[in-house]
Motif scaffolding. Structure first.
Motif, PDB file in Angstrom:
ATOM      1  N   TYR A 479       0.833  -1.200   0.000  1.00 24.25           N
ATOM      2  CA  TYR A 479       0.000   0.000   0.000  1.00 24.25           C
ATOM      3  C   TYR A 479       0.871   1.255   0.000  1.00 24.25           C
ATOM      4  CZ  TYR A 479      -3.939   3.016   1.354  1.00 24.25           C
ATOM      5  OH  TYR A 479      -4.901   3.988   1.407  1.00 24.25           O
ATOM      6  N   MET A 480       1.943   1.240   0.801  1.00 29.30           N
ATOM      7  CA  MET A 480       2.893   2.366   0.814  1.00 29.30           C
ATOM      8  C   MET A 480       3.504   2.573  -0.563  1.00 29.30           C
ATOM      9  SD  MET A 480       4.683   1.316   4.417  1.00 29.30           S
ATOM     10  CE  MET A 480       6.194   2.222   4.090  1.00 29.30           C
ATOM     11  N   ASP A 481       3.841   1.472  -1.216  1.00 32.24           N
ATOM     12  CA  ASP A 481       4.445   1.563  -2.544  1.00 32.24           C
ATOM     13  C   ASP A 481       3.459   2.177  -3.539  1.00 32.24           C
ATOM     14  OD1 ASP A 481       6.700   0.872  -4.339  1.00 32.24           O
ATOM     15  OD2 ASP A 481       5.212  -0.434  -5.279  1.00 32.24           O
ATOM     16  N   THR A 482       2.186   1.787  -3.422  1.00 31.45           N
ATOM     17  CA  THR A 482       1.155   2.355  -4.302  1.00 31.45           C
ATOM     18  C   THR A 482       1.049   3.866  -4.131  1.00 31.45           C
ATOM     19  OG1 THR A 482      -0.132   0.303  -4.223  1.00 31.45           O
ATOM     20  CG2 THR A 482      -1.304   2.295  -4.873  1.00 31.45           C
ATOM     21  N   LEU A 483       1.147   4.329  -2.877  1.00 31.92           N
ATOM     22  CA  LEU A 483       1.002   5.761  -2.589  1.00 31.92           C
ATOM     23  C   LEU A 483       2.320   6.522  -2.682  1.00 31.92           C
ATOM     24  CD1 LEU A 483      -1.415   5.551   0.497  1.00 31.92           C
ATOM     25  CD2 LEU A 483      -2.012   6.098  -1.869  1.00 31.92           C
ATOM     26  N   GLY A 484       3.430   5.790  -2.849  1.00 32.32           N
ATOM     27  CA  GLY A 484       4.737   6.445  -2.935  1.00 32.32           C
ATOM     28  C   GLY A 484       5.217   6.978  -1.600  1.00 32.32           C
ATOM     29  N   CYS A 485       4.955   6.238  -0.514  1.00 33.62           N
ATOM     30  CA  CYS A 485       5.330   6.675   0.841  1.00 33.62           C
ATOM     31  C   CYS A 485       6.426   5.774   1.414  1.00 33.62           C
ATOM     32  CB  CYS A 485       4.111   6.637   1.769  1.00 33.62           C
ATOM     33  SG  CYS A 485       2.762   7.724   1.248  1.00 33.62           S
ATOM     34  N   SER A 486       7.287   6.356   2.214  1.00 38.76           N
ATOM     35  CA  SER A 486       8.373   5.591   2.843  1.00 38.76           C
ATOM     36  C   SER A 486       8.017   5.150   4.259  1.00 38.76           C
ATOM     37  CB  SER A 486       9.661   6.421   2.875  1.00 38.76           C
ATOM     38  OG  SER A 486       9.465   7.622   3.612  1.00 38.76           O
ATOM     39  N   GLU A 487       6.903   5.655   4.803  1.00 38.86           N
ATOM     40  CA  GLU A 487       6.488   5.277   6.146  1.00 38.86           C
ATOM     41  C   GLU A 487       4.994   4.960   6.143  1.00 38.86           C
ATOM     42  OE1 GLU A 487       7.108   6.717  10.790  1.00 38.86           O
ATOM     43  OE2 GLU A 487       7.090   8.229   9.190  1.00 38.86           O
ATOM     44  N   GLY A 488       4.627   3.897   6.861  1.00 42.73           N
ATOM     45  CA  GLY A 488       3.229   3.513   6.949  1.00 42.73           C
ATOM     46  C   GLY A 488       2.904   2.949   8.318  1.00 42.73           C
ATOM     47  N   TRP A 489       1.611   2.678   8.547  1.00 41.71           N
ATOM     48  CA  TRP A 489       1.154   2.243   9.867  1.00 41.71           C
ATOM     49  C   TRP A 489       0.205   1.052   9.713  1.00 41.71           C
ATOM     50  CZ3 TRP A 489       2.408   6.989   8.327  1.00 41.71           C
ATOM     51  CH2 TRP A 489       3.277   7.727   9.152  1.00 41.71           C
ATOM     52  N   LEU A 490       0.392   0.072  10.563  1.00 39.74           N
ATOM     53  CA  LEU A 490      -0.461  -1.107  10.601  1.00 39.74           C
ATOM     54  C   LEU A 490      -1.077  -1.213  11.991  1.00 39.74           C
ATOM     55  CD1 LEU A 490      -1.555  -3.859   9.551  1.00 39.74           C
ATOM     56  CD2 LEU A 490       0.605  -4.883  10.316  1.00 39.74           C
ATOM     57  N   VAL A 491      -2.407  -1.178  12.055  1.00 37.03           N
ATOM     58  CA  VAL A 491      -3.113  -1.308  13.330  1.00 37.03           C
ATOM     59  C   VAL A 491      -3.782  -2.679  13.352  1.00 37.03           C
ATOM     60  CG1 VAL A 491      -4.886  -0.362  14.851  1.00 37.03           C
ATOM     61  CG2 VAL A 491      -3.517   1.181  13.408  1.00 37.03           C
ATOM     62  N   VAL A 492      -3.404  -3.488  14.348  1.00 33.17           N
ATOM     63  CA  VAL A 492      -3.905  -4.861  14.451  1.00 33.17           C
ATOM     64  C   VAL A 492      -4.782  -4.986  15.692  1.00 33.17           C
ATOM     65  CG1 VAL A 492      -3.289  -7.299  14.577  1.00 33.17           C
ATOM     66  CG2 VAL A 492      -1.813  -5.704  13.331  1.00 33.17           C
ATOM     67  N   PHE A 493      -6.056  -5.310  15.474  1.00 24.65           N
ATOM     68  CA  PHE A 493      -6.987  -5.480  16.600  1.00 24.65           C
ATOM     69  C   PHE A 493      -7.038  -6.957  16.993  1.00 24.65           C
ATOM     70  CE2 PHE A 493      -8.550  -1.545  14.684  1.00 24.65           C
ATOM     71  CZ  PHE A 493      -8.726  -0.761  15.814  1.00 24.65           C
ATOM     72  N   ASP A 494      -6.840  -7.216  18.282  1.00 30.40           N
ATOM     73  CA  ASP A 494      -6.914  -8.567  18.825  1.00 30.40           C
ATOM     74  C   ASP A 494      -8.229  -8.712  19.574  1.00 30.40           C
ATOM     75  OD1 ASP A 494      -6.572 -10.996  20.220  1.00 30.40           O
ATOM     76  OD2 ASP A 494      -4.386 -10.766  20.143  1.00 30.40           O
ATOM     77  N   ARG A 495      -9.133  -9.575  19.069  1.00 25.18           N
ATOM     78  CA  ARG A 495     -10.467  -9.701  19.664  1.00 25.18           C
ATOM     79  C   ARG A 495     -10.539 -10.841  20.694  1.00 25.18           C
ATOM     80  NH1 ARG A 495     -14.164  -7.126  16.349  1.00 25.18           N
ATOM     81  NH2 ARG A 495     -15.423  -7.085  18.240  1.00 25.18           N
ATOM     82  N   ASN A 496      -9.399 -11.426  21.050  1.00 24.61           N
ATOM     83  CA  ASN A 496      -9.386 -12.543  22.008  1.00 24.61           C
ATOM     84  C   ASN A 496      -9.661 -12.023  23.417  1.00 24.61           C
ATOM     85  OD1 ASN A 496      -8.918 -14.750  23.628  1.00 24.61           O
ATOM     86  ND2 ASN A 496      -6.949 -15.283  22.683  1.00 24.61           N
ATOM     87  N   PRO A 497     -10.823 -12.341  24.015  1.00 25.43           N
ATOM     88  CA  PRO A 497     -11.161 -11.801  25.342  1.00 25.43           C
ATOM     89  C   PRO A 497     -10.290 -12.375  26.458  1.00 25.43           C
ATOM     90  CG  PRO A 497     -12.794 -13.419  24.668  1.00 25.43           C
ATOM     91  CD  PRO A 497     -11.880 -13.230  23.498  1.00 25.43           C
ATOM     92  N   LYS A 498      -9.613 -13.493  26.201  1.00 28.98           N
ATOM     93  CA  LYS A 498      -8.794 -14.118  27.235  1.00 28.98           C
ATOM     94  C   LYS A 498      -7.389 -13.523  27.314  1.00 28.98           C
ATOM     95  CE  LYS A 498     -11.218 -18.548  26.858  1.00 28.98           C
ATOM     96  NZ  LYS A 498     -11.083 -20.012  26.577  1.00 28.98           N
ATOM     97  N   LYS A 499      -7.013 -12.765  26.311  1.00 27.10           N
ATOM     98  CA  LYS A 499      -5.664 -12.194  26.285  1.00 27.10           C
ATOM     99  C   LYS A 499      -5.636 -10.889  27.071  1.00 27.10           C
ATOM    100  CE  LYS A 499      -3.359 -12.748  22.487  1.00 27.10           C
ATOM    101  NZ  LYS A 499      -2.794 -12.603  21.116  1.00 27.10           N
ATOM    102  N   SER A 500      -4.578 -10.665  27.814  1.00 30.39           N
ATOM    103  CA  SER A 500      -4.456  -9.455  28.639  1.00 30.39           C
ATOM    104  C   SER A 500      -4.167  -8.242  27.770  1.00 30.39           C
ATOM    105  CB  SER A 500      -3.333  -9.619  29.657  1.00 30.39           C
ATOM    106  OG  SER A 500      -2.079  -9.675  28.994  1.00 30.39           O
ATOM    107  N   TRP A 501      -4.515  -7.080  28.303  1.00 26.92           N
ATOM    108  CA  TRP A 501      -4.247  -5.837  27.582  1.00 26.92           C
ATOM    109  C   TRP A 501      -2.747  -5.610  27.415  1.00 26.92           C
ATOM    110  CZ3 TRP A 501      -7.272  -3.487  24.434  1.00 26.92           C
ATOM    111  CH2 TRP A 501      -8.657  -3.519  24.613  1.00 26.92           C
ATOM    112  N   SER A 502      -1.967  -6.024  28.350  1.00 26.41           N
ATOM    113  CA  SER A 502      -0.514  -5.847  28.242  1.00 26.41           C
ATOM    114  C   SER A 502       0.055  -6.633  27.063  1.00 26.41           C
ATOM    115  CB  SER A 502       0.175  -6.280  29.543  1.00 26.41           C
ATOM    116  OG  SER A 502      -0.103  -7.643  29.822  1.00 26.41           O
ATOM    117  N   ALA A 503      -0.626  -7.732  26.706  1.00 26.74           N
ATOM    118  CA  ALA A 503      -0.193  -8.515  25.548  1.00 26.74           C
ATOM    119  C   ALA A 503      -0.751  -7.934  24.241  1.00 26.74           C
ATOM    120  CB  ALA A 503      -0.646  -9.962  25.701  1.00 26.74           C
ATOM    121  N   LYS A 504      -1.928  -7.307  24.335  1.00 26.34           N
ATOM    122  CA  LYS A 504      -2.545  -6.765  23.130  1.00 26.34           C
ATOM    123  C   LYS A 504      -1.934  -5.426  22.718  1.00 26.34           C
ATOM    124  CE  LYS A 504      -7.188  -8.733  23.936  1.00 26.34           C
ATOM    125  NZ  LYS A 504      -8.610  -8.398  24.167  1.00 26.34           N
TER     126      LYS A 504
END
Length: 522
Positions: A479-504
């Motif tokens: 996606y960065m290459d398509t837009l011609g950008c050298s920096e990008g961001w990936l936000v990953v949501f973890d929906r596992n209710p058993k996992k602690s916030w410190s791990a997420k």
């Protein structure tokens, strides 16, 4: 002086318009000449009524048939056939009078309206006996009929159709509306696949749809205004209008009207630019005109949610393209197929879908007691935006509020995506543009923030396993290459209710070939 029409059917003497019959002319002529019964379906305000009125007039001028346009809107939400059929009879008498048809006043002669299961068919048969030419009828808003009124109406048409060799009956009938014939069944018996051997649907030989304008047709429509006033649409303006509307007729007209009448106050000395088109689009999106509100009210329906929610997430298996739900949402104009991928019907609809689904949450964010901390001056540094700081603040916001906020949404699977987008819209609040690209099967949602001429690409992804992040990084780099950008961001949501916030909750950098992907866990 003509103008761009955004309300009701177009009238050639006062509106800029294209020949609506050109979009279906040959198919309609063939069906009528072979005396078929058929369906015309298309999304709201694509020119169906204009097409029907113009085509009926054209048929009457040619003199081979009598043609009548009849709206069934007055029978809307009248499930009781004893009332609904009477309303249809009265609407048809009015239509006959509108066209000055022979013996229009005699249509109701000798019919027993209390016998609603036969009254309309009986009247049609008797009326056709009086005519010296075959009759063609366009029933508009046919899909607004409900339950037993619809069933009785269709059965009477079917009975007359199958007995045409014995008794006169309309030569050709078109049922017109937003829905295809397969979706009429759901209105009658939602969970029943068949209506028996005497199905009222088996006389329909064809289902036609009315396509959007092509780019050349948008150019031709706008050129009519240029020819009349001298005011020119720059080529880039026409290109942007087509790209953002995909030729949806109401949107094409609404953009032109917004610029000419609202922005420029009918000053025809000023050329129309792409910037004006962009501004008009934003105004239309925020204003939520009746056309958009009526269409997006459908988002509340469960069958629509089944198709739209995976598109927002970028997930979902390939849909069965003959399924009722898929085709229903497609017929509404909310989605389309692009290279075998489901995308929003056009970029404007895509933007409004998101804004509609997170509207209440965005308003709540406006009054959120801690939101004064989340403002542009905090994130703006030397003509750039500190996207890392914005997403760090969102991580904390998500950690504190996600459980409560997710419950607000009907589209619960898509809630993380919708909440982050509401958060970003609130942070930038008119100071920057948020662009998004939704498509089922991409396994992520593409976002791009544009601020002060700089682009900030963001990918949103649900954590489905250990390979999700690796795949997400690869997708972000592309996606960065398509837009011609050298920096990008990936936000990953973890929906596992058993996992602690410190791990997420985490933040890390991935560098490759001089490019940086900032990965944020939520």
């Amino acid at each position: 002086m003509k103008y761009f029409n955004v309300a009701g059917p177009c009238i050639e003497s006062i509106h800029y318009m294209l020949d609506a019959t050109a979009r279906l002319h040959d198919e309609l002529v063939e069906l009528i000449n072979t005396q078929q019964y058929f369906v015309i379906h298309a999304a709201r305000q694509t020119g169906k009524t204009t097409l029907l009125i113009n085509f009926a007039n054209q048929i009457n001028k040619e003199g081979k048939y009598y043609a009548v346009y009849c709206s069934l809107e007055n029978a809307y939400v009248t499930p009781e056939p004893e009332k609904g059929i009477l309303s249809i009879v009265n609407s048809f008498v009015m239509a006959l009078e509108n066209y000055s048809m022979p013996d229009a006043e005699k249509f109701k002669e000798n019919i027993n309206l209390s016998d609603y299961s036969n009254a309309f068919g009986f009247a049609l048969r008797n009326y056709c006996r009086r005519l010296d030419k075959p009759l063609v009828i366009f029933f508009d808003e046919a899909d607004c009929l409900s339950e037993n009124t619809l069933l009785s109406f269709l059965r009477q048409l079917r009975n007359g159709y199958v007995n045409r060799a014995i008794a006169p009956f309309p030569a050709s009938v078109a049922l017109v509306g937003m829905r295809n014939i397969r979706d009429y069944k759901a209105q009658i018996r939602e969970n029943q696949a068949t209506l028996g051997t005497a199905s009222p649907f088996n006389v329909i030989t064809e289902a036609l749809t009315l396509r959007n304008f092509t780019k050349q047709e948008v150019t031709n429509l706008y050129q009519q205004h240029t020819t009349e006033t001298g005011q020119r649409f720059e080529e880039s303006a026409v290109e942007l209008a087509f790209e953002q509307t995909q030729g949806q007729p109401w949107l094409v007209n609404a953009i032109a009207r917004e610029i000419i009448e609202k922005q420029l106050k009918k000053d025809y000395s000023i050329n129309i630019t792409a910037d004006m088109v962009s501004k008009a689009i934003q105004t239309i999106i925020l204003r939520r005109d009746v056309h958009i509100d009526q269409l997006l009210d459908k988002l509340k329906e469960k069958r629509v949610q089944k198709i739209i929610e995976p598109m927002i997430l970028g997930e979902g298996e390939k849909f069965d393209e003959i399924s009722d739900d898929f085709n229903y949402v497609k017929d509404l104009g909310l989605i389309r197929l692009e290279n075998e991928t489901i995308v929003a019907g056009n970029p404007i609809y895509g933007e409004v879908i998101i804004r509609t689904l997170n509207y209440n949450e965005l308003r709540t964010l406006q009054s959120y007691e801690r939101f004064s901390e989340y403002n542009m001056p905090k994130y703006y540094k030397k003509n750039t935006v500190d996207m890392n700081l914005i997403l760090q603040d969102f991580q904390q916001f998500w950690r504190e509020n996600s459980k409560i906020w997710q419950e607000r949404f009907q589209y619960k699977e898509a809630a993380p995506h919708l909440i982050l987008q509401a958060f970003l819209q609130r942070v930038f609040n008119g100071g920057g543009d948020v662009y998004r690209e939704m498509a089922t099967g991409r396994e992520r949602l593409d976002l791009c923030i544009e601020y002060k001429g700089k682009k900030y690409p963001i990918e949103l992804k649900i954590n489905r396993g250990k390979q999700s992040i690796e795949k997400g990084i690869e997708q972000t780099l592309r996606y960065m290459d398509t837009l011609g950008c050298s920096e990008g961001w990936l936000v990953v949501f973890d929906r596992n209710p058993k996992k602690s916030w410190s791990a997420k909750i985490y933040k890390r950098e991935e560098k490759l070939d001089g490019k940086t992907v900032n990965v944020f866990g939520c």
